[in-house]
Write a protein that holds these residues in place. Structure first.
Motif, PDB file in Angstrom:
ATOM      1  N   GLY A  95       0.931  -1.126   0.029  1.00 33.27           N
ATOM      2  CA  GLY A  95      -0.045  -0.027   0.051  1.00 33.27           C
ATOM      3  C   GLY A  95       0.891   1.196   0.049  1.00 33.27           C
ATOM      4  N   ARG A  96       0.419   2.455   0.792  1.00 38.10           N
ATOM      5  CA  ARG A  96       1.275   3.564   0.807  1.00 38.10           C
ATOM      6  C   ARG A  96       2.123   3.512   2.311  1.00 38.10           C
ATOM      7  NH1 ARG A  96      -0.394   7.436  -2.298  1.00 38.10           N
ATOM      8  NH2 ARG A  96       0.510   9.177  -0.763  1.00 38.10           N
ATOM      9  N   ASP A  97       2.020   2.430   2.915  1.00 37.93           N
ATOM     10  CA  ASP A  97       2.864   2.409   4.229  1.00 37.93           C
ATOM     11  C   ASP A  97       4.337   2.298   3.990  1.00 37.93           C
ATOM     12  OD1 ASP A  97       0.503   2.946   5.322  1.00 37.93           O
ATOM     13  OD2 ASP A  97      -0.032   0.738   5.743  1.00 37.93           O
ATOM     14  N   PHE A  98       4.700   1.090   3.398  1.00 36.28           N
ATOM     15  CA  PHE A  98       6.076   0.745   3.166  1.00 36.28           C
ATOM     16  C   PHE A  98       6.277  -0.131   1.856  1.00 36.28           C
ATOM     17  CE2 PHE A  98       4.449  -2.630   5.771  1.00 36.28           C
ATOM     18  CZ  PHE A  98       4.851  -3.742   5.387  1.00 36.28           C
ATOM     19  N   ASN A 112       1.627   4.865  11.444  1.00 41.63           N
ATOM     20  CA  ASN A 112       1.478   4.117  12.607  1.00 41.63           C
ATOM     21  C   ASN A 112       3.097   3.462  12.982  1.00 41.63           C
ATOM     22  OD1 ASN A 112      -1.305   4.707  12.806  1.00 41.63           O
ATOM     23  ND2 ASN A 112      -1.645   3.201  11.343  1.00 41.63           N
ATOM     24  N   TYR A 113       4.038   3.471  11.959  1.00 42.76           N
ATOM     25  CA  TYR A 113       5.066   2.839  12.510  1.00 42.76           C
ATOM     26  C   TYR A 113       5.937   3.568  13.593  1.00 42.76           C
ATOM     27  CZ  TYR A 113      10.129   1.245  12.174  1.00 42.76           C
ATOM     28  OH  TYR A 113      11.079   0.698  12.417  1.00 42.76           O
ATOM     29  N   VAL A 114       6.330   2.961  14.665  1.00 43.84           N
ATOM     30  CA  VAL A 114       7.011   3.355  15.580  1.00 43.84           C
ATOM     31  C   VAL A 114       8.445   2.879  15.832  1.00 43.84           C
ATOM     32  CG1 VAL A 114       7.054   4.039  18.285  1.00 43.84           C
ATOM     33  CG2 VAL A 114       4.991   3.845  17.138  1.00 43.84           C
ATOM     34  N   ARG A 118       6.528   9.115  12.456  1.00 45.26           N
ATOM     35  CA  ARG A 118       6.414  10.114  11.382  1.00 45.26           C
ATOM     36  C   ARG A 118       5.918  11.476  12.293  1.00 45.26           C
ATOM     37  NH1 ARG A 118       3.056   9.633   5.737  1.00 45.26           N
ATOM     38  NH2 ARG A 118       3.571  11.573   4.875  1.00 45.26           N
ATOM     39  N   GLY A 119       6.783  12.574  11.785  1.00 45.57           N
ATOM     40  CA  GLY A 119       6.127  13.806  12.486  1.00 45.57           C
ATOM     41  C   GLY A 119       7.166  13.968  13.620  1.00 45.57           C
ATOM     42  N   ALA A 120       8.140  13.199  13.960  1.00 45.33           N
ATOM     43  CA  ALA A 120       8.897  13.481  15.176  1.00 45.33           C
ATOM     44  C   ALA A 120       9.535  14.697  14.777  1.00 45.33           C
ATOM     45  CB  ALA A 120       9.905  12.376  15.478  1.00 45.33           C
ATOM     46  N   THR A 121       9.949  15.577  15.922  1.00 43.75           N
ATOM     47  CA  THR A 121      10.693  16.740  15.846  1.00 43.75           C
ATOM     48  C   THR A 121      12.037  16.528  15.465  1.00 43.75           C
ATOM     49  OG1 THR A 121      11.053  16.761  18.416  1.00 43.75           O
ATOM     50  CG2 THR A 121       9.038  17.707  17.287  1.00 43.75           C
TER      51      THR A 121
END
Length: 222
Positions: free
Chosen positions: A79-82, A102-104, A111-114
Protein backbone atom coordinates in the motif's frame (compact mmCIF):
# COMPACT_ATOMS: atom_id res chain seq x y z
CA UNK A 1 41.41 34.76 56.99
CA UNK A 2 43.73 33.15 54.47
CA UNK A 3 42.39 29.71 55.37
CA UNK A 4 38.82 30.94 54.83
CA UNK A 5 39.70 32.42 51.43
CA UNK A 6 41.47 29.24 50.42
CA UNK A 7 38.46 27.17 51.50
CA UNK A 8 36.05 29.37 49.55
CA UNK A 9 38.23 29.15 46.45
CA UNK A 10 38.31 25.37 46.76
CA UNK A 11 34.54 25.19 47.11
CA UNK A 12 34.07 27.45 44.10
CA UNK A 13 36.41 25.27 42.01
CA UNK A 14 34.54 22.11 43.02
CA UNK A 15 31.21 23.71 42.14
CA UNK A 16 32.49 24.72 38.70
CA UNK A 17 33.77 21.19 38.06
CA UNK A 18 30.54 19.61 39.29
CA UNK A 19 28.21 21.74 37.18
CA UNK A 20 30.52 21.48 34.19
CA UNK A 21 30.45 17.69 34.34
CA UNK A 22 26.70 17.73 34.88
CA UNK A 23 26.22 19.90 31.80
CA UNK A 24 28.36 17.57 29.71
CA UNK A 25 26.42 14.59 30.99
CA UNK A 26 23.13 16.27 30.17
CA UNK A 27 24.36 17.12 26.66
CA UNK A 28 25.45 13.52 26.17
CA UNK A 29 21.98 12.33 27.18
CA UNK A 30 20.33 14.79 24.80
CA UNK A 31 22.25 13.52 21.75
CA UNK A 32 21.91 9.84 20.92
CA UNK A 33 23.57 7.54 18.41
CA UNK A 34 22.51 4.92 15.89
CA UNK A 35 22.38 1.30 16.98
CA UNK A 36 22.34 -2.03 15.16
CA UNK A 37 18.58 -2.30 15.73
CA UNK A 38 18.01 0.84 13.66
CA UNK A 39 18.97 -1.05 10.51
CA UNK A 40 15.97 -3.36 10.64
CA UNK A 41 12.26 -2.78 10.08
CA UNK A 42 9.78 -4.50 12.39
CA UNK A 43 12.24 -7.29 13.07
CA UNK A 44 13.32 -7.77 9.45
CA UNK A 45 16.94 -6.82 8.80
CA UNK A 46 18.82 -5.87 5.67
CA UNK A 47 20.18 -9.02 4.05
CA UNK A 48 17.19 -11.20 4.97
CA UNK A 49 15.84 -13.42 2.16
CA UNK A 50 12.67 -12.43 0.32
CA UNK A 51 10.72 -15.36 1.76
CA UNK A 52 11.26 -13.96 5.27
CA UNK A 53 9.74 -10.65 4.20
CA UNK A 54 6.65 -12.36 2.76
CA UNK A 55 6.29 -14.61 5.80
CA UNK A 56 6.42 -11.59 8.12
CA UNK A 57 4.27 -9.10 6.17
CA UNK A 58 2.24 -11.29 3.82
CA UNK A 59 1.87 -10.90 0.08
CA UNK A 60 2.44 -7.32 -1.16
CA UNK A 61 -0.21 -5.23 -2.85
CA UNK A 62 1.93 -5.44 -5.99
CA UNK A 63 5.56 -5.62 -7.05
CA UNK A 64 7.66 -3.53 -9.40
CA UNK A 65 11.09 -4.03 -10.93
CA UNK A 66 13.34 -0.99 -11.11
CA UNK A 67 16.96 -0.08 -11.64
CA UNK A 68 18.64 1.80 -8.81
CA UNK A 69 21.80 3.33 -10.25
CA UNK A 70 22.26 0.20 -12.35
CA UNK A 71 21.23 -2.33 -9.71
CA UNK A 72 18.13 -4.37 -10.44
CA UNK A 73 15.73 -4.34 -7.51
CA UNK A 74 12.26 -5.81 -7.08
CA UNK A 75 10.12 -3.78 -4.69
CA UNK A 76 7.37 -5.41 -2.66
CA UNK A 77 4.83 -2.61 -2.24
CA UNK A 78 2.55 -2.70 0.79
CA UNK A 79 0.00 0.00 0.00
CA UNK A 80 1.20 3.48 0.90
CA UNK A 81 2.81 2.30 4.14
CA UNK A 82 6.14 0.80 3.10
CA UNK A 83 8.13 -0.89 0.37
CA UNK A 84 10.79 -3.60 0.64
CA UNK A 85 13.49 -3.77 -2.02
CA UNK A 86 14.88 -7.18 -3.00
CA UNK A 87 18.15 -7.38 -4.96
CA UNK A 88 17.69 -9.38 -8.17
CA UNK A 89 21.14 -10.94 -7.90
CA UNK A 90 20.91 -12.22 -4.32
CA UNK A 91 17.21 -12.37 -3.57
CA UNK A 92 17.88 -10.57 -0.29
CA UNK A 93 16.48 -7.38 1.25
CA UNK A 94 18.51 -4.27 0.37
CA UNK A 95 16.05 -1.42 0.94
CA UNK A 96 13.14 -0.32 3.13
CA UNK A 97 11.07 2.77 2.24
CA UNK A 98 8.83 3.67 5.19
CA UNK A 99 5.96 6.17 5.22
CA UNK A 100 3.62 4.34 7.60
CA UNK A 101 2.14 6.89 10.03
CA UNK A 102 1.63 4.12 12.59
CA UNK A 103 5.20 2.80 12.50
CA UNK A 104 7.09 3.53 15.70
CA UNK A 105 10.88 3.21 15.60
CA UNK A 106 13.24 3.13 18.57
CA UNK A 107 12.45 5.40 21.52
CA UNK A 108 9.08 6.36 20.11
CA UNK A 109 10.36 8.00 16.92
CA UNK A 110 7.59 8.14 14.36
CA UNK A 111 6.43 10.20 11.42
CA UNK A 112 6.16 13.82 12.51
CA UNK A 113 8.88 13.50 15.17
CA UNK A 114 10.66 16.80 15.86
CA UNK A 115 14.25 17.50 14.94
CA UNK A 116 15.08 17.58 18.65
CA UNK A 117 13.63 14.08 19.12
CA UNK A 118 15.61 12.81 16.13
CA UNK A 119 18.89 14.19 17.48
CA UNK A 120 18.09 12.93 20.96
CA UNK A 121 17.63 9.41 19.59
CA UNK A 122 20.08 9.09 16.70
CA UNK A 123 22.55 11.94 17.12
CA UNK A 124 23.30 14.96 14.96
CA UNK A 125 24.53 14.71 11.36
CA UNK A 126 24.71 17.32 8.64
CA UNK A 127 21.79 17.47 6.27
CA UNK A 128 22.23 16.41 2.66
CA UNK A 129 20.11 16.53 -0.46
CA UNK A 130 18.84 13.33 -2.09
CA UNK A 131 16.69 13.77 -5.17
CA UNK A 132 15.82 17.28 -4.04
CA UNK A 133 14.81 16.22 -0.52
CA UNK A 134 16.50 17.23 2.74
CA UNK A 135 17.84 14.09 4.37
CA UNK A 136 19.85 13.12 7.43
CA UNK A 137 22.06 10.12 6.73
CA UNK A 138 23.24 7.84 9.53
CA UNK A 139 25.79 5.19 8.48
CA UNK A 140 26.00 1.84 10.21
CA UNK A 141 29.38 1.86 12.00
CA UNK A 142 29.63 -1.91 11.50
CA UNK A 143 28.52 -2.06 7.84
CA UNK A 144 29.71 0.98 5.91
CA UNK A 145 27.26 0.50 3.02
CA UNK A 146 24.20 0.41 5.24
CA UNK A 147 22.49 3.73 5.95
CA UNK A 148 19.51 4.84 7.98
CA UNK A 149 18.07 7.91 6.23
CA UNK A 150 15.52 10.34 7.59
CA UNK A 151 13.74 12.76 5.27
CA UNK A 152 13.11 16.01 7.11
CA UNK A 153 10.59 18.74 6.45
CA UNK A 154 12.44 21.57 4.65
CA UNK A 155 10.99 24.27 6.93
CA UNK A 156 10.46 22.75 10.35
CA UNK A 157 12.73 19.70 10.19
CA UNK A 158 10.22 17.17 11.47
CA UNK A 159 10.40 13.58 10.22
CA UNK A 160 8.55 12.90 6.99
CA UNK A 161 9.82 9.44 6.08
CA UNK A 162 12.47 6.85 6.85
CA UNK A 163 14.64 4.69 4.70
CA UNK A 164 16.96 1.81 5.62
CA UNK A 165 19.19 0.84 2.73
CA UNK A 166 22.40 -0.67 1.50
CA UNK A 167 21.96 0.67 -2.01
CA UNK A 168 24.07 3.53 -3.40
CA UNK A 169 22.39 6.93 -3.11
CA UNK A 170 24.23 8.70 -5.93
CA UNK A 171 25.85 7.97 -9.28
CA UNK A 172 29.25 8.81 -7.82
CA UNK A 173 28.77 6.37 -4.98
CA UNK A 174 27.65 3.58 -7.33
CA UNK A 175 30.76 4.14 -9.47
CA UNK A 176 33.00 4.08 -6.40
CA UNK A 177 31.46 0.84 -5.15
CA UNK A 178 31.91 -0.73 -8.57
CA UNK A 179 35.60 0.18 -8.50
CA UNK A 180 35.96 -1.40 -5.06
CA UNK A 181 34.13 -4.59 -6.02
CA UNK A 182 34.61 -6.11 -9.47
CA UNK A 183 31.47 -8.23 -9.02
CA UNK A 184 29.28 -5.22 -8.31
CA UNK A 185 27.72 -5.25 -11.80
CA UNK A 186 27.76 -8.99 -12.45
CA UNK A 187 24.95 -11.19 -13.78
CA UNK A 188 21.44 -9.84 -13.19
CA UNK A 189 22.58 -7.19 -10.76
CA UNK A 190 22.33 -4.43 -13.32
CA UNK A 191 19.73 -3.56 -15.88
CA UNK A 192 20.43 -4.21 -19.57
CA UNK A 193 17.09 -6.04 -19.71
CA UNK A 194 15.34 -2.92 -18.47
CA UNK A 195 16.27 -0.83 -21.50
CA UNK A 196 19.14 0.63 -19.47
CA UNK A 197 16.75 3.04 -17.78
CA UNK A 198 18.02 3.97 -14.38
CA UNK A 199 16.49 5.27 -11.19
CA UNK A 200 19.23 7.86 -10.91
CA UNK A 201 19.51 8.74 -14.55
CA UNK A 202 16.52 10.98 -14.97
CA UNK A 203 14.35 8.52 -16.91
CA UNK A 204 10.68 9.31 -16.66
CA UNK A 205 8.49 6.90 -14.78
CA UNK A 206 6.42 6.27 -11.69
CA UNK A 207 7.75 7.78 -8.49
CA UNK A 208 8.01 5.92 -5.21
CA UNK A 209 6.45 7.18 -2.01
CA UNK A 210 9.66 8.21 -0.20
CA UNK A 211 12.29 9.21 -0.81
CA UNK A 212 11.17 10.60 -4.18
CA UNK A 213 13.01 8.13 -6.38
CA UNK A 214 12.31 8.03 -10.08
CA UNK A 215 10.88 4.58 -10.53
CA UNK A 216 10.87 2.78 -13.87
CA UNK A 217 8.14 0.28 -13.18
CA UNK A 218 7.79 -2.98 -15.12
CA UNK A 219 5.96 -4.95 -12.47
CA UNK A 220 2.33 -5.85 -12.53
CA UNK A 221 -0.22 -5.70 -9.77
CA UNK A 222 -0.93 -8.96 -8.02
Amino acid sequence: MRKTSALLCSLFFLCVCFFGCASKGEAAREEGAVRAEDFAFRGLALGAPEKDAVERFGEPSFTKDVSVYGIRVKYLVYGRDFQIGIAARTGNVVDFLITDENYVARDGVTRGATRYKIVQTYGSVKREMINGKICYIYPNPEEKRQRFIIEGDPEQGYLRSMRITELPISVEEADAWAEEDETFFEDSLFAPKMDEKDIGGGASGQESEVPKLKWVSRGSAK
